[in-house]
Design an enzyme around this catalytic site. Structure first.
Site, short mmCIF file in Angstrom:
data_model
loop_
_atom_site.label_atom_id
_atom_site.label_comp_id
_atom_site.label_asym_id
_atom_site.label_seq_id
_atom_site.Cartn_x
_atom_site.Cartn_y
_atom_site.Cartn_z
N THR A 1 0.78 -1.30 0.21
CA THR A 1 -0.01 0.11 -0.02
C THR A 1 0.86 1.26 -0.07
OG1 THR A 1 -1.80 -1.24 1.06
CG2 THR A 1 -2.02 1.08 1.46
N ARG B 1 -12.50 -9.60 -2.38
CA ARG B 1 -12.04 -9.22 -0.95
C ARG B 1 -11.71 -7.82 -0.96
NH1 ARG B 1 -6.95 -6.69 0.98
NH2 ARG B 1 -6.66 -7.49 3.08
N GLY C 1 -9.91 -4.84 1.46
CA GLY C 1 -9.00 -4.49 2.62
C GLY C 1 -9.30 -3.31 3.49
N ASP C 2 -8.55 -2.81 4.36
CA ASP C 2 -8.82 -1.78 5.28
C ASP C 2 -8.72 -0.22 4.67
OD1 ASP C 2 -5.90 -2.58 4.87
OD2 ASP C 2 -5.65 -0.92 6.47
N THR D 1 -1.01 0.67 6.57
CA THR D 1 -0.44 -0.51 5.65
C THR D 1 -0.30 -1.58 6.53
OG1 THR D 1 1.06 -0.90 4.17
CG2 THR D 1 1.80 0.47 5.89
N GLY D 2 -0.49 -2.64 5.92
CA GLY D 2 -0.59 -4.08 6.88
C GLY D 2 -1.47 -4.81 6.50
N GLY E 1 -4.55 -6.22 6.27
CA GLY E 1 -5.98 -5.36 6.18
C GLY E 1 -6.84 -5.86 7.13
N1 ASP Z 1 -3.46 -3.01 3.93
C1 ASP Z 1 -3.53 -3.42 2.67
C2 ASP Z 1 -4.80 -4.50 2.59
O1 ASP Z 1 -5.04 -5.36 3.42
C3 ASP Z 1 -2.21 -4.27 2.12
C4 ASP Z 1 -1.12 -3.23 2.24
O2 ASP Z 1 -1.24 -2.57 3.11
O3 ASP Z 1 -0.27 -3.48 1.50
O4 ASP Z 1 -5.38 -4.33 1.40
#
Ligand code: ASP
Length: 321
Positions: A188, A216, A218-219, A239-240, A242
């Site tokens: 992200t 799906r 994400g966050d 970022t992480g 999600g």
């Molecule tokens: N947070 C993002 C997701 O879950 C992934 C990412 O941070 O790269 O889609």
């Protein structure tokens, strides 16, 4: 005369694990240079009086366009070898927000998120409807293959048979040039800004996670989970992993701890990143700036691509702790 503040910009290009492949100083330098150039562009805008929203959007657009980061071109693949991109923006002054999810034809998803914010009728548009909206707004549309790179395809192939979505294996690094292991990195990008007028904004854009199930989300595009901004507290971009960021309402929780508990930005981000997230197995990080211009770039992974600048000061970039 309105009071002017010293503007602040911070960006991230994803969090993750240090690459097993040895990264040369020149290779790491490429990341520092890219982060610096993007921080400098947003900083210059803020110093001319631009809004936090404009600066955060510009920075994320540049990160989407930069091939070193994988929100736009170079986005990760779903299990079905397709792309589904998510993005969100939020204006801390009005609490106006816009987001798109599961899109694969919009070249710069953050621009579409901004258009949703400006339109004002809705906050989150998904899939085909989001793309019709973007087309109507005259945004640049591309074929999904625009986002594909061979390296990302190989990454999917390595992961797919393991059945894992949160990539966690010893696959050979796809890009020896990356300081963070591309197989274990969250792809992200995001930005938070505090402008001269004392306003806050946040923006986030992502390809999601490798091998995610089609559909799906994400966050990142969820206001309160991966993205949040409120002039009374802070602007946050995450970022992480999600799913965990959604479950702890990570971005909003930072602001809520400040608003209800009187926490400082540092204490609030520490509680979320080092306590709430790890408690349910969440890994990654976030960037945040508060209404006084304080900054926090927090992560519980080994590294996070990040950069920031305050006022006229030279941009500072970092990858590892
Ligand atoms: N947070 C993002 C997701 O879950 C992934 C990412 O941070 O790269 O889609």
């Amino acid at each position: 005369m309105t009071q002017t503040h010293v503007p602040v910009i911070a960006i991230h290009g994803g969090a993750g694990t240090i690459s097993a492949a040895t990264t040369s100083a020149e290779q790491a330098q490429a990341y520092h240079d890219a982060l610096k150039a993007i921080v400098a562009a947003a900083q210059a805008m803020l110093l001319k009086g631009a809004s936090a929203l404009d600066a955060a959007c510009l920075a994320v657009e540049m990160l989407e366009d930069c091939p070193l980061f994988n929100a736009g071109h170079g986005a990760v693949f779903t299990h079905d070898e397709t792309h589904e991109l998510d993005a969100a923006v939020m204006d801390g002054t009005t609490l106006a927000a816009g987001a798109v999810a599961g899109v694969c034809h919009i070249r710069r998803p953050v621009r579409a998120a901004r258009a949703v914010l400006e339109d004002g009728a809705h906050v989150l548009l998904a899939g085909a409807g989001a793309e019709v909206f973007a087309r109507e707004r005259g945004l640049e549309m591309v074929e999904p293959s625009f986002f594909s790179t061979e390296a990302r395809r190989q990454q999917l192939y390595r992961v797919r048979d393991t059945g894992r979505v949160v990539v966690d294996h010893e696959g050979a690094s796809m890009a020896a040039a990356s300081p963070l292991d591309e197989d274990k990195k969250f792809g992200t990008v995001g930005a938070v800004a505090f402008d001269m007028h004392g306003h806050l904004a946040a923006a986030t854009s992502t390809g999601g996670m490798t091998n995610k199930r089609v559909g799906r989300i994400g966050d990142s595009p969820l206001i309160g989970a991966g993205t949040y901004a409120d002039d009374r507290t802070a602007a946050v971009s995450c970022t992480g992993s999600g799913e965990m960021f959604i479950r702890v309402a990570a971005a909003y929780d930072v602001c809520a701890r400040m608003a209800y508990g009187g926490a400082t930005l540092e204490a609030a981000t520490h509680a979320v990143v080092q306590k709430s997230l790890p408690a349910i197995g969440g890994s990654g990080g976030l960037i945040a700036v508060d209404r006084h211009g304080n900054l926090s770039l927090a992560f519980n992974s080994e590294g996070m691509y990040r950069g920031h600048a305050r006022g006229n000061d030279a941009p500072i970039t970092a990858i590892f702790a």
